[in-house]
Design a protein around this motif. Sequence first.
Motif, PDB file in Angstrom:
ATOM      1  N   LYS A   1      -3.386  27.133  -1.134  1.00 31.70           N
ATOM      2  CA  LYS A   1      -1.566  27.059  -1.320  1.00 31.70           C
ATOM      3  C   LYS A   1      -1.584  25.484  -1.606  1.00 31.70           C
ATOM      4  N   THR A   2      -0.351  25.308  -2.292  1.00 32.50           N
ATOM      5  CA  THR A   2      -0.394  23.885  -2.702  1.00 32.50           C
ATOM      6  C   THR A   2       0.701  23.670  -2.339  1.00 32.50           C
ATOM      7  N   VAL A   3       2.257  24.075  -2.910  1.00 32.21           N
ATOM      8  CA  VAL A   3       2.645  24.032  -1.804  1.00 32.21           C
ATOM      9  C   VAL A   3       3.992  24.803  -1.734  1.00 32.21           C
TER      10      VAL A   3
ATOM     11  N   GLU B   1       7.661   9.200   3.353  1.00 31.99           N
ATOM     12  CA  GLU B   1       8.060  10.475   4.009  1.00 31.99           C
ATOM     13  C   GLU B   1       6.789  11.647   3.629  1.00 31.99           C
ATOM     14  N   ILE B   2       5.739  12.208   4.063  1.00 27.72           N
ATOM     15  CA  ILE B   2       5.500  13.186   2.902  1.00 27.72           C
ATOM     16  C   ILE B   2       5.563  14.291   2.061  1.00 27.72           C
ATOM     17  N   GLN B   3       7.053  14.419   2.350  1.00 30.93           N
ATOM     18  CA  GLN B   3       8.144  15.236   1.779  1.00 30.93           C
ATOM     19  C   GLN B   3       8.741  14.889  -0.060  1.00 30.93           C
ATOM     20  N   LEU B   4       8.697  13.754   0.131  1.00 29.91           N
ATOM     21  CA  LEU B   4       8.933  12.975  -1.215  1.00 29.91           C
ATOM     22  C   LEU B   4       7.375  13.306  -2.046  1.00 29.91           C
TER      23      LEU B   4
ATOM     24  N   LYS C   1       0.927  -1.437  -0.036  1.00 29.03           N
ATOM     25  CA  LYS C   1      -0.209   0.352   0.295  1.00 29.03           C
ATOM     26  C   LYS C   1       0.583   0.539  -0.313  1.00 29.03           C
ATOM     27  N   LEU C   2       0.517   2.766  -0.166  1.00 31.05           N
ATOM     28  CA  LEU C   2       1.058   4.108  -0.460  1.00 31.05           C
ATOM     29  C   LEU C   2       0.702   3.968   1.194  1.00 31.05           C
ATOM     30  N   ASN C   3       1.235   4.387   2.137  1.00 33.66           N
ATOM     31  CA  ASN C   3       1.568   4.361   3.084  1.00 33.66           C
ATOM     32  C   ASN C   3       2.500   5.846   3.536  1.00 33.66           C
ATOM     33  N   LEU C   4       1.550   7.183   4.161  1.00 36.01           N
ATOM     34  CA  LEU C   4       2.426   8.564   4.150  1.00 36.01           C
ATOM     35  C   LEU C   4       3.078   8.619   5.375  1.00 36.01           C
ATOM     36  N   SER C   5       3.004   9.323   6.036  1.00 38.60           N
ATOM     37  CA  SER C   5       3.711  10.154   7.237  1.00 38.60           C
ATOM     38  C   SER C   5       2.890  11.182   6.821  1.00 38.60           C
TER      39      SER C   5
ATOM     40  N   LYS D   1      10.715  25.813  -1.067  1.00 37.31           N
ATOM     41  CA  LYS D   1      11.179  25.163  -1.296  1.00 37.31           C
ATOM     42  C   LYS D   1      10.845  23.786   0.217  1.00 37.31           C
ATOM     43  N   SER D   2      11.804  22.622   0.617  1.00 30.10           N
ATOM     44  CA  SER D   2      11.779  22.153   1.317  1.00 30.10           C
ATOM     45  C   SER D   2      12.521  22.694   2.779  1.00 30.10           C
ATOM     46  N   PHE D   3      11.196  22.698   3.607  1.00 33.65           N
ATOM     47  CA  PHE D   3      11.908  22.967   5.067  1.00 33.65           C
ATOM     48  C   PHE D   3      12.105  22.137   6.164  1.00 33.65           C
TER      49      PHE D   3
END
Length: 581
Positions: free
Chosen positions: A574-576, A339-342, A276-280, A579-581
């Motif tokens: 806001k979508t995203v 990781e949801i950051q991905l 399955k696809l599991n996301l943080s 930058k990733s912090f």
Amino acid sequence: MVTKDENPIEERKSLSFVEQIVEKDLAEGKNGGRLQTRFPPEPNGYLHIGHAKAIAMDFGVAENYGGICNLRFDDTNPQKEDTEYIESIEHDIKWLGFKWANVYYASDYFQELWDFAVWLIKQGRAYVDEQSAEVIAQQKGTTTSPGQNSPYRDRPVEENLRLFEFMNSGECQPGTLVLRAKIDMAHPNMLFRDPLIYRVLNIPHVKTGSKWNAYPMYDFTHGQCDYLEGVTHSLCTLEFVEHRPLYDLFVTWMKEWKGETDNIEDNRPRQTEFNKLNLSYTLMSKRNLLALVNEHLVSGWDDPRMPTICGFRRRGYSPESILKFIKKIGYTTYDALNEIQLLESAVRDDLNGRAIRVSAVLDPVRVVITNYPEGQIEQLTAINNPENEADGTHTVEFGREIWIERDDFQTVAEKKFMRLAPGKEVRLKNAYIIKCDEEHPFDQDADGRITTIYCTYDSETRSGMPGANRKIKGKTLHWVSCAHAVKAEVRLYERLWKVENPRDDMAAIREEQQCDAVTAMKQIINPDSLHVLSECYVEPFAATMKPGQYLQFQRIGYFMADLDSTPEHIVFNKTVGLKSF
């Protein structure tokens, strides 16, 4: 799901284990060299991003290997199903870019499933049990001890047939009678211990009306529908691994009923399971998502904080970004928490190539350019997307008064602050270099809040002029013209959950406190997941954008017009961030 390329070696490396199985089956001529898959959602909720992974595999494999994929609704539970969900599922699949060959429903096969069950009764392979669900569960034993036979296991065939007909009469009370397959109460696989295959609901069905009062169970429906439909590869998630032997047994029995016992192993649907696809920081159970909606903890299934496909669409995710993320994490035979950051990174990378650049100021402060001619307006040119020249340009208006972001100004500049401050210069995007006055740099109100900043401009430094290359230490700031800017509401979203793994935390809270799911949810939901900014300004071009058009607010992030937006009240989500912090 992969896209085939022209290099066979690289292509082979990129294949998932599922695709390797499909290639092997096709090479061996199984099912006559046919490839047919299906996506079988239950229409009891909206699809989430976990379903997108299954969709990408089911439809992608068929597409890549010249097969077909059908959409089949598993509508065996009428008390939870609705046409609203059916329509939303079809919309989401199309939005992701896939097409089905046919639309089917499990209910299309209800008569054949019923006739098959009657045959099993006549063969002595099924019986009607009138024990309670609790007693049946107790009799099943444990993984280390065998179960006990039901006292009704050896009922005469005629009595079973009569009771089975009674189950569908509308007079039988739900929970009083069930039909069970007669297999082996000592089998090491608990699912083989005389599983339930029909139960009484007495609920009208959206497609079949009041014809059926007894409905087949999932395990008795899924494999047989695959077989009757001609599916060659049944692709599903890992929780169905232990169901596979029962799936195969029921298909074998059905082939026997149909008299199709030749080459049985080469001509049958084959089940393959992937993770399955599991996301943080994400909860994806439809039951829990429905609770969020019903408890008004979110605004609906398409709330941009929800992990539903419609929620991501409303927030501004592109279908391509979701599919790129799925391809990146791949398919395996073990579960993992991604990781949801991905996902956010995949969205950011995709939107960089497709988003139109516009200017928006979310926390505005007025700047007056004192040496700019009063009443003069310039039409400046802005590039829509530096990543795609074909996207063209648009016009922005520039005048004596502009809005900039409040945090782009400091009354006393910190050492590394490279934005606007008394005596400091900055460049305005697509416009001029300006310098903040030193003698009278700003006005402020009685509370000390800056109300106006005073600057001068260098008239030789407009973008495109030779003086535009003059080097300064300050950064380039975005801005909008006070005289032309359009007021807008901007919704900023944070993660809906405070904890990395809300599913496990919910389970722990429920066990410790002996509470229901909603009570547990409320303890870990993020109360600051939505911030609404009502005093924002956007350039006129941005105000013309509609839902479905991807935007980058320069220096801020990616945004999209919301479904609530109107010409009189413009709203952006806001979508995203950039930058990733």
